[in-house]
Design a protein around this motif. Structure first.
Motif, mmCIF file in Angstrom:
data_model
loop_
_atom_site.group_PDB
_atom_site.id
_atom_site.type_symbol
_atom_site.label_atom_id
_atom_site.label_comp_id
_atom_site.label_asym_id
_atom_site.label_seq_id
_atom_site.Cartn_x
_atom_site.Cartn_y
_atom_site.Cartn_z
ATOM 1 N N SER A 98 0.848 -1.179 0.000
ATOM 2 C CA SER A 98 0.000 0.000 0.000
ATOM 3 C C SER A 98 0.888 1.235 0.000
ATOM 4 C CB SER A 98 -0.889 0.011 1.249
ATOM 5 O OG SER A 98 -1.469 1.280 1.465
ATOM 6 N N ALA A 99 0.370 2.315 -0.521
ATOM 7 C CA ALA A 99 1.034 3.605 -0.373
ATOM 8 C C ALA A 99 0.975 4.016 1.096
ATOM 9 C CB ALA A 99 0.353 4.650 -1.247
ATOM 10 N N PRO A 100 1.785 4.994 1.514
ATOM 11 C CA PRO A 100 1.731 5.449 2.906
ATOM 12 C C PRO A 100 0.341 5.920 3.316
ATOM 13 C CG PRO A 100 3.699 6.310 1.832
ATOM 14 C CD PRO A 100 2.864 5.674 0.756
ATOM 15 N N THR A 101 -0.106 5.485 4.475
ATOM 16 C CA THR A 101 -1.365 5.917 5.075
ATOM 17 C C THR A 101 -1.093 6.229 6.536
ATOM 18 O OG1 THR A 101 -2.018 3.702 5.809
ATOM 19 C CG2 THR A 101 -2.675 4.351 3.571
ATOM 20 N N GLU A 102 -2.052 6.845 7.188
ATOM 21 C CA GLU A 102 -1.878 7.092 8.622
ATOM 22 C C GLU A 102 -1.663 5.785 9.368
ATOM 23 O OE1 GLU A 102 -4.517 8.572 12.487
ATOM 24 O OE2 GLU A 102 -5.050 9.302 10.483
ATOM 25 N N LYS A 103 -2.452 4.782 9.037
ATOM 26 C CA LYS A 103 -2.366 3.514 9.756
ATOM 27 C C LYS A 103 -1.011 2.854 9.599
ATOM 28 C CE LYS A 103 -4.603 -1.003 10.217
ATOM 29 N NZ LYS A 103 -5.721 -1.886 9.749
ATOM 30 N N ASN A 104 -0.511 2.725 8.358
ATOM 31 C CA ASN A 104 0.757 1.994 8.217
ATOM 32 C C ASN A 104 1.968 2.842 8.618
ATOM 33 O OD1 ASN A 104 1.179 3.534 5.820
ATOM 34 N ND2 ASN A 104 0.383 1.885 4.520
ATOM 35 N N LEU A 105 1.846 4.169 8.588
ATOM 36 C CA LEU A 105 2.899 5.025 9.135
ATOM 37 C C LEU A 105 3.076 4.746 10.620
ATOM 38 C CD1 LEU A 105 4.769 7.490 9.559
ATOM 39 C CD2 LEU A 105 2.718 8.935 9.525
ATOM 40 N N LEU A 106 1.979 4.731 11.359
ATOM 41 C CA LEU A 106 2.043 4.502 12.803
ATOM 42 C C LEU A 106 2.434 3.065 13.116
ATOM 43 C CD1 LEU A 106 -1.093 6.547 13.924
ATOM 44 C CD2 LEU A 106 1.292 7.285 13.736
ATOM 45 N N GLN A 107 2.016 2.122 12.268
ATOM 46 C CA GLN A 107 2.416 0.728 12.470
ATOM 47 C C GLN A 107 3.928 0.575 12.334
ATOM 48 O OE1 GLN A 107 -0.049 -1.207 9.511
ATOM 49 N NE2 GLN A 107 -1.487 -1.950 11.070
ATOM 50 N N ALA A 108 4.517 1.274 11.382
ATOM 51 C CA ALA A 108 5.965 1.183 11.181
ATOM 52 C C ALA A 108 6.719 1.774 12.371
ATOM 53 C CB ALA A 108 6.361 1.889 9.890
ATOM 54 N N LEU A 109 6.305 2.948 12.821
ATOM 55 C CA LEU A 109 6.960 3.567 13.979
ATOM 56 C C LEU A 109 6.838 2.678 15.217
ATOM 57 C CD1 LEU A 109 5.842 7.283 13.524
ATOM 58 C CD2 LEU A 109 8.213 6.457 13.531
ATOM 59 N N ALA A 110 5.662 2.126 15.447
ATOM 60 C CA ALA A 110 5.454 1.264 16.616
ATOM 61 C C ALA A 110 6.275 -0.011 16.515
ATOM 62 C CB ALA A 110 3.975 0.929 16.760
ATOM 63 N N ALA A 111 6.430 -0.536 15.303
ATOM 64 C CA ALA A 111 7.223 -1.759 15.117
ATOM 65 C C ALA A 111 8.672 -1.516 15.547
ATOM 66 C CB ALA A 111 7.172 -2.204 13.663
ATOM 67 N N PHE A 112 9.216 -0.353 15.179
ATOM 68 C CA PHE A 112 10.574 -0.025 15.605
ATOM 69 C C PHE A 112 10.645 0.144 17.118
ATOM 70 C CE2 PHE A 112 13.614 3.503 16.577
ATOM 71 C CZ PHE A 112 14.764 2.740 16.478
ATOM 72 N N GLU A 113 9.695 0.858 17.691
ATOM 73 C CA GLU A 113 9.719 1.089 19.129
ATOM 74 C C GLU A 113 9.635 -0.220 19.914
ATOM 75 O OE1 GLU A 113 6.709 3.950 20.075
ATOM 76 O OE2 GLU A 113 7.675 5.550 18.929
ATOM 77 N N ARG A 114 8.952 -1.212 19.360
ATOM 78 C CA ARG A 114 8.835 -2.493 20.062
ATOM 79 C C ARG A 114 10.157 -3.268 20.092
ATOM 80 N NH1 ARG A 114 3.518 -2.427 17.487
ATOM 81 N NH2 ARG A 114 1.980 -2.157 19.166
ATOM 82 N N THR A 115 11.131 -2.850 19.302
ATOM 83 C CA THR A 115 12.430 -3.527 19.330
ATOM 84 C C THR A 115 13.361 -2.943 20.382
ATOM 85 O OG1 THR A 115 13.551 -2.060 17.725
ATOM 86 C CG2 THR A 115 12.253 -3.905 16.831
ATOM 87 N N LEU A 116 12.955 -1.883 21.050
ATOM 88 C CA LEU A 116 13.850 -1.189 21.978
ATOM 89 C C LEU A 116 13.817 -1.826 23.362
ATOM 90 C CD1 LEU A 116 13.046 2.501 20.922
ATOM 91 C CD2 LEU A 116 14.635 0.861 19.894
ATOM 92 N N GLU A 117 13.925 -3.129 23.387
ATOM 93 C CA GLU A 117 13.900 -3.879 24.632
ATOM 94 C C GLU A 117 15.325 -4.043 25.178
ATOM 95 O OE1 GLU A 117 10.811 -5.208 26.129
ATOM 96 O OE2 GLU A 117 10.370 -3.516 24.812
ATOM 97 N N THR A 118 15.477 -3.922 26.475
ATOM 98 C CA THR A 118 16.795 -4.057 27.098
ATOM 99 C C THR A 118 16.706 -5.004 28.285
ATOM 100 O OG1 THR A 118 16.443 -2.158 28.558
ATOM 101 C CG2 THR A 118 17.413 -1.711 26.406
ATOM 102 N N ALA A 119 17.573 -5.992 28.307
ATOM 103 C CA ALA A 119 17.600 -6.949 29.419
ATOM 104 C C ALA A 119 19.002 -7.519 29.581
ATOM 105 C CB ALA A 119 16.601 -8.075 29.176
ATOM 106 N N ASN A 120 20.002 -6.680 29.331
ATOM 107 C CA ASN A 120 21.395 -7.114 29.439
ATOM 108 C C ASN A 120 22.141 -6.151 30.349
ATOM 109 O OD1 ASN A 120 23.729 -8.575 29.003
ATOM 110 N ND2 ASN A 120 24.257 -7.482 27.132
ATOM 111 N N SER A 121 21.756 -6.164 31.601
ATOM 112 C CA SER A 121 22.351 -5.284 32.599
ATOM 113 C C SER A 121 23.099 -6.112 33.641
ATOM 114 C CB SER A 121 21.246 -4.476 33.290
ATOM 115 O OG SER A 121 20.445 -5.348 34.084
ATOM 116 N N PRO A 122 23.931 -5.474 34.458
ATOM 117 C CA PRO A 122 24.561 -6.211 35.566
ATOM 118 C C PRO A 122 23.527 -6.894 36.459
ATOM 119 C CG PRO A 122 25.656 -4.109 35.255
ATOM 120 C CD PRO A 122 24.464 -4.099 34.331
ATOM 121 N N TYR A 123 22.401 -6.227 36.686
ATOM 122 C CA TYR A 123 21.345 -6.830 37.490
ATOM 123 C C TYR A 123 20.835 -8.120 36.867
ATOM 124 C CZ TYR A 123 16.561 -7.769 38.954
ATOM 125 O OH TYR A 123 15.413 -8.404 39.371
#
Length: 311
Positions: free
Chosen positions: A139-164
């Protein structure tokens, strides 16, 4: 080190002209490009990463971030790491999904100031973006797929490699003896895990910790969304992961250091004695000694993912 951190630190105008050739084109890589591209702001000067800075766990080091025309945000920029499992977003919880969250800074007049229809129009005028959206979404860019793309990236920002994390997985030497004592204080005398519980150190609730008095501290928080007087001065309990690199703290950025935060919780009335509807659990001083405050701070620093420690 995650690729997204490297991209975030080195992104320039020239690197925004094309997608990373070494990476497959996915919702995540498209969302990453959009996250760092100022095309989504009215005057093309601000991107999502302008406020959510990668080296600081996608938070900001300013009390209030600058949007277009140097306008200041009304609240401190929260970190974006470890958000994939959260049931609500923003300090007042006004968004229920990451897609809803991604839209708000774009359209906010104090942040990126661009109507979402105009954002979609801009992307459709860019042949590179059109080609990418068609390949990924058919599909061409739409509001829905624009926000889906941004959210997909944000969901990768997981961190669980700390000294704790290494410590709880069996490495007794991963944190110092001082930090280990701080951990016992965290779950014991200081009672921090009453609000900051679970794997990401947040109970995903809203609390009034006494930072609203209707005069000098006027932000009513959750009340402005629900109009429920019982939630006057309530704000979302943030995750404590990477907290050592996300100063300043609280919705208004009033505390510059972790120690200041701990001192406030230790004796809330010493700083703010007229907080309205403050949670009853904060009415009794913790009676932490200076040494115990040091130990608790040391533990909180162990929650920093390795990729941020040297930033």
């Amino acid at each position: 080190m995650k690729k997204w951190l490297i991209t975030g630190l080195l992104v320039t105008a020239s690197t925004l002209l094309a997608f990373h050739s070494e990476e497959p084109l996915t919702r995540v890589t498209l969302g990453e490009k959009l996250f760092f591209d100022p095309v989504l702001s009215m005057d093309r000067t601000v991107s999502c990463a302008s406020c959510h800075r990668p080296q600081f766990a996608f938070a900001d080091t300013s009390t209030f971030s600058k949007g277009i025309h140097d306008k200041l945000t009304k609240r401190n920029t929260p970190a974006l790491t470890n958000q994939s499992g959260r049931p609500s977003f923003f300090w007042d919880g006004r968004a229920a999904t990451l897609e809803e969250q991604a839209k708000q800074p774009i359209i906010s007049p104090d942040e990126m100031g661009l109507p979402i229809d105009e954002a979609v129009k801009r992307l459709n005028a860019d042949s590179t973006y059109v080609q990418a959206f068609r390949k990924i979404f058919n599909s061409a860019p739409t509001e829905k797929n624009l926000l889906q793309a941004l959210a997909a990236f944000e969901r990768t920002l997981e961190t669980a490699n700390s000294p704790y994390d290494r410590y709880i997985n069996g490495d007794d030497n991963a944190i110092s003896a001082t930090a280990a004592r701080g951990r016992l204080l965290f779950i014991g005398k200081a009672n921090c895990n009453n609000c900051h519980s679970g794997e990401d150190f947040t109970a995903d609730r809203f609390k009034n910790i006494g930072l609203y008095n209707g005069t000098t501290l006027k932000d009513a928080g959750r009340f402005d969304i629900t109009h429920d007087s019982a939630q006057l001065g309530f704000f979302k309990v943030p995750s404590l992961r990477n907290v050592a690199v996300t100063a300043p703290y609280m919705h208004n950025g009033m505390f510059r250091t972790l120690r200041e935060v701990i001192v406030y919780y230790n004796t809330p009335d010493a700083l703010i004695h007229d907080g309205i509807k403050r949670d009853l659990s904060l009415n009794t001083p913790l009676n932490l000694t200076d040494t115990e405050i040091d130990e608790l701070e040391a533990f909180l620093k162990t929650l920093t993912d390795d990729r941020f420690i040297n930033q």
